[in-house]
Motif scaffolding. Structure first.
Motif, mmCIF file in Angstrom:
data_model
loop_
_atom_site.group_PDB
_atom_site.id
_atom_site.type_symbol
_atom_site.label_atom_id
_atom_site.label_comp_id
_atom_site.label_asym_id
_atom_site.label_seq_id
_atom_site.Cartn_x
_atom_site.Cartn_y
_atom_site.Cartn_z
ATOM 1 N N GLU A 168 0.899 -1.234 0.001
ATOM 2 C CA GLU A 168 -0.122 0.064 -0.108
ATOM 3 C C GLU A 168 0.904 1.362 0.042
ATOM 4 N N LEU A 169 1.012 2.036 -1.094
ATOM 5 C CA LEU A 169 1.734 3.166 -1.134
ATOM 6 C C LEU A 169 0.699 4.056 -0.331
ATOM 7 N N HIS A 170 1.523 4.894 0.550
ATOM 8 C CA HIS A 170 0.763 6.057 1.310
ATOM 9 C C HIS A 170 0.871 7.330 0.809
ATOM 10 N N MET A 171 -0.156 7.859 0.056
ATOM 11 C CA MET A 171 -0.242 9.071 -0.599
ATOM 12 C C MET A 171 -0.869 10.195 0.226
ATOM 13 N N GLY A 172 -1.240 9.980 1.608
ATOM 14 C CA GLY A 172 -2.047 10.625 2.282
ATOM 15 C C GLY A 172 -1.620 11.196 3.485
ATOM 16 N N HIS A 173 -2.349 11.833 4.316
ATOM 17 C CA HIS A 173 -2.096 12.228 5.798
ATOM 18 C C HIS A 173 -0.799 13.332 5.998
ATOM 19 N N GLY A 174 -0.005 13.720 4.820
ATOM 20 C CA GLY A 174 1.034 14.623 4.879
ATOM 21 C C GLY A 174 2.411 13.979 5.045
ATOM 22 N N TYR A 175 2.391 12.612 4.755
ATOM 23 C CA TYR A 175 3.527 12.187 4.347
ATOM 24 C C TYR A 175 4.218 12.412 3.083
ATOM 25 N N ALA A 247 -6.346 5.441 -13.917
ATOM 26 C CA ALA A 247 -5.647 5.477 -15.198
ATOM 27 C C ALA A 247 -4.150 4.901 -15.057
ATOM 28 N N ASP A 248 -3.646 4.902 -14.104
ATOM 29 C CA ASP A 248 -2.131 4.346 -13.815
ATOM 30 C C ASP A 248 -2.155 2.918 -13.424
ATOM 31 N N GLY A 249 -3.426 2.530 -13.219
ATOM 32 C CA GLY A 249 -3.495 0.966 -12.976
ATOM 33 C C GLY A 249 -3.495 0.503 -11.615
ATOM 34 N N ALA A 250 -3.523 1.295 -10.380
ATOM 35 C CA ALA A 250 -3.555 0.919 -9.036
ATOM 36 C C ALA A 250 -4.689 -0.226 -8.823
ATOM 37 N N HIS A 251 -4.451 -1.049 -8.079
ATOM 38 C CA HIS A 251 -5.432 -2.328 -8.069
ATOM 39 C C HIS A 251 -6.645 -1.797 -7.014
ATOM 40 N N MET A 252 -6.279 -1.046 -6.306
ATOM 41 C CA MET A 252 -7.324 -0.463 -5.425
ATOM 42 C C MET A 252 -7.103 1.135 -4.568
ATOM 43 N N ALA A 253 -8.037 1.709 -4.208
ATOM 44 C CA ALA A 253 -7.680 2.973 -3.423
ATOM 45 C C ALA A 253 -8.309 2.936 -2.220
ATOM 46 N N VAL A 254 -7.538 3.156 -1.056
ATOM 47 C CA VAL A 254 -8.147 3.302 0.144
ATOM 48 C C VAL A 254 -8.464 4.753 0.454
ATOM 49 N N LEU A 255 -9.902 5.053 0.554
ATOM 50 C CA LEU A 255 -10.301 6.629 0.666
ATOM 51 C C LEU A 255 -10.210 6.908 2.149
ATOM 52 N N SER A 256 -9.078 7.896 2.578
ATOM 53 C CA SER A 256 -9.073 8.475 3.614
ATOM 54 C C SER A 256 -9.056 9.687 3.696
ATOM 55 N N ASN A 257 -8.705 10.673 4.592
ATOM 56 C CA ASN A 257 -9.030 11.875 4.643
ATOM 57 C C ASN A 257 -7.979 12.839 5.466
ATOM 58 N N GLY A 258 -7.834 13.984 5.512
ATOM 59 C CA GLY A 258 -7.242 14.928 6.329
ATOM 60 C C GLY A 258 -5.671 14.628 6.346
ATOM 61 N N LEU A 259 -5.037 15.809 7.201
ATOM 62 C CA LEU A 259 -3.774 15.748 7.328
ATOM 63 C C LEU A 259 -3.414 15.570 8.778
ATOM 64 N N ASN A 260 -2.062 14.896 9.060
ATOM 65 C CA ASN A 260 -1.686 14.555 10.364
ATOM 66 C C ASN A 260 -1.527 15.911 11.394
ATOM 67 N N VAL A 261 -1.018 16.935 10.739
ATOM 68 C CA VAL A 261 -0.737 18.304 11.546
ATOM 69 C C VAL A 261 -2.044 19.067 11.363
#
Length: 405
Positions: A168-175, A247-261
């Motif tokens: 799981e590539l983490h593209m959320g939360h401010g990382y 479009a890039d071919g990801a097998h699934m997306a996990v729908l989160s929200n917000g930023l850590n700070v």
């Protein structure tokens, strides 16, 4: 309505049902070492019925950690991670490694992370670094971007070697990857900044390279924030991100929200404990800062991200995991009726790892979790992530430094 207890194909991976243990920073890799406590935590989730258990925050490198007590997907960790995945497989479930780099969102001490300017999408003042004495961050150049892409690919290959079934590539939360996606952090005016399409270019590059490397063997999942909260990306941007991932071919997306700070209440649907109960000094300071800026009238409600996630669902056909406060059989049924392919759960499974089995047998229809969020701050205690109200209590002695699997 599709049953949540029916199997599902995600890329090359077949899940036994639609329940996913969402990544929740466990705090069980003391000094970066994968402990028996971490392995047991995920084995217990698998035994409790979830189809996929996600190991939170597997850093691409030692410098990619947020805190010292996070695991690194390096050569030394492969045997211990393999023992963890074998424990999950023993109970018929699959294991996913959440691959992450902190970027400028790091609290590592200066003996561990020697640079004064951690990497990010843009340079300048580093507000997160105020708590760690790193007041500035470095704008990544082309060489940095290429090196970082290689780090993510290498980590994914090690995850495969360790027996993981998904990454799981983490593209959320401010990382780091989120620091490119979000205009709160990304101030660039080149091919990697400006419009949401350009802000997605580097995360997209990482995703496609990881897919090329392991996508035939592992499910490649992306977790991202649909919105950044009150400021930054809004739902139109979140929809654009989902379209790009599809479009890039990801097998699934996990729908989160917000930023850590900036917007942690948008992430959890309820505030953190005001004094950071159970946390270390950094967490207590961060929790206090959050208490100054967080909305005062937020009351937790089940499926609190449903309306946002429905908008994403209406715009893409790719598999999507609903994440956000499902705590009952009714909530599960709502998510399935909305067309989501899986339900990702965090707090409900920390409270009761057997929640999925109990729902299926009819033993219960409602979780006992109160969304108090003390489990979020408990991750920094010797026992790691746990629920103070749960009947299931992990053994803190299994999380000692050097207590390898």
């Amino acid at each position: 309505m599709t049953s949540a207890f029916s199997p599902l194909q995600i890329g090359p991976l077949k899940l036994r049902n639609r329940f996913v243990k969402a990544a929740t920073n466990e705090g069980m890799a003391k000094g970066g070492i994968v402990t028996k406590g971490l392995a047991n935590f995920h084995a217990r989730i698998a035994e409790g019925g979830a189809a996929l258990s996600t190991v939170a925050y597997c850093a691409t490198s030692p410098d990619g950690r947020t805190f010292l007590d996070q695991a690194v997907l390096d050569d030394d960790s492969i045997p211990d991670f393999r023992a963890l995945t074998e424990g999950v497989h023993k109970h018929g479930a699959a294991a996913s490694a959440q691959i992450t780099h902190a970027g400028s969102f790091t609290f590592l001490d200066k003996e561990t992370l020697k640079t004064n300017r951690p990497l990010s999408s843009s340079g300048g003042f580093n507000k997160v670094g105020v708590m760690s004495g790193r007041y500035f961050k470095k704008k990544m150049d082309r060489d940095d971007l290429s090196t970082m892409t290689d780090e993510f690919v290498a980590a994914a290959l090690r995850a495969k070697e360790a027996g993981f079934d998904a990454v799981e590539l983490h593209m959320g939360h401010g990382y780091l990857l989120s620091q490119f996606v979000s205009p709160v952090y990304n101030k660039r005016r080149d091919d990697f900044g400006g419009s949401i399409e350009k802000r997605m270019n580097f995360p997209s590059e990482v995703l496609k390279k990881v897919l090329d490397a392991v996508g035939k063997d592992l499910a490649v999942i992306v977790k991202y924030s649909m919105t950044d909260g009150p400021k930054g990306n809004q739902i139109d941007d979140g929809i654009a991100v989902a379209k790009r991932l599809e479009a890039d071919g990801a097998h699934m997306a996990v729908l989160s929200n917000g930023l850590n700070v900036e917007s942690i209440t948008a992430m959890f649907g309820s505030p953190l404990p005001p004094t950071g109960s159970g946390g270390n000094a950094v967490v207590k300071i961060g929790s206090w800062i959050q208490s100054l800026t967080a909305p005062k009238d937020v009351v937790f409600r089940e499926s609190y991200l449903r309306e946002l996630a429905q908008q994403v669902r209406a715009n893409v056909n790719m598999p999507l995991a609903y994440l956000g406060g499902v705590q009952s059989l009714a909530g599960v049924e709502d998510a399935m009726a909305d067309g989501f392919d899986t339900i990702a759960m965090g707090r409900a499974l920390v409270f009761d790892p057997n929640f999925v089995n109990d729902l299926q047998t009819g033993a219960i229809t409602q979780s006992g979790c109160t969304a108090c969020n003390r489990c979020v701050t408990m991750m920094y205690t010797p026992g790691g992530t746990s629920c103070i109200e749960s009947p299931y209590k992990p053994d803190p002695k299994l999380n000692k430094v050097g207590a390898s699997v």
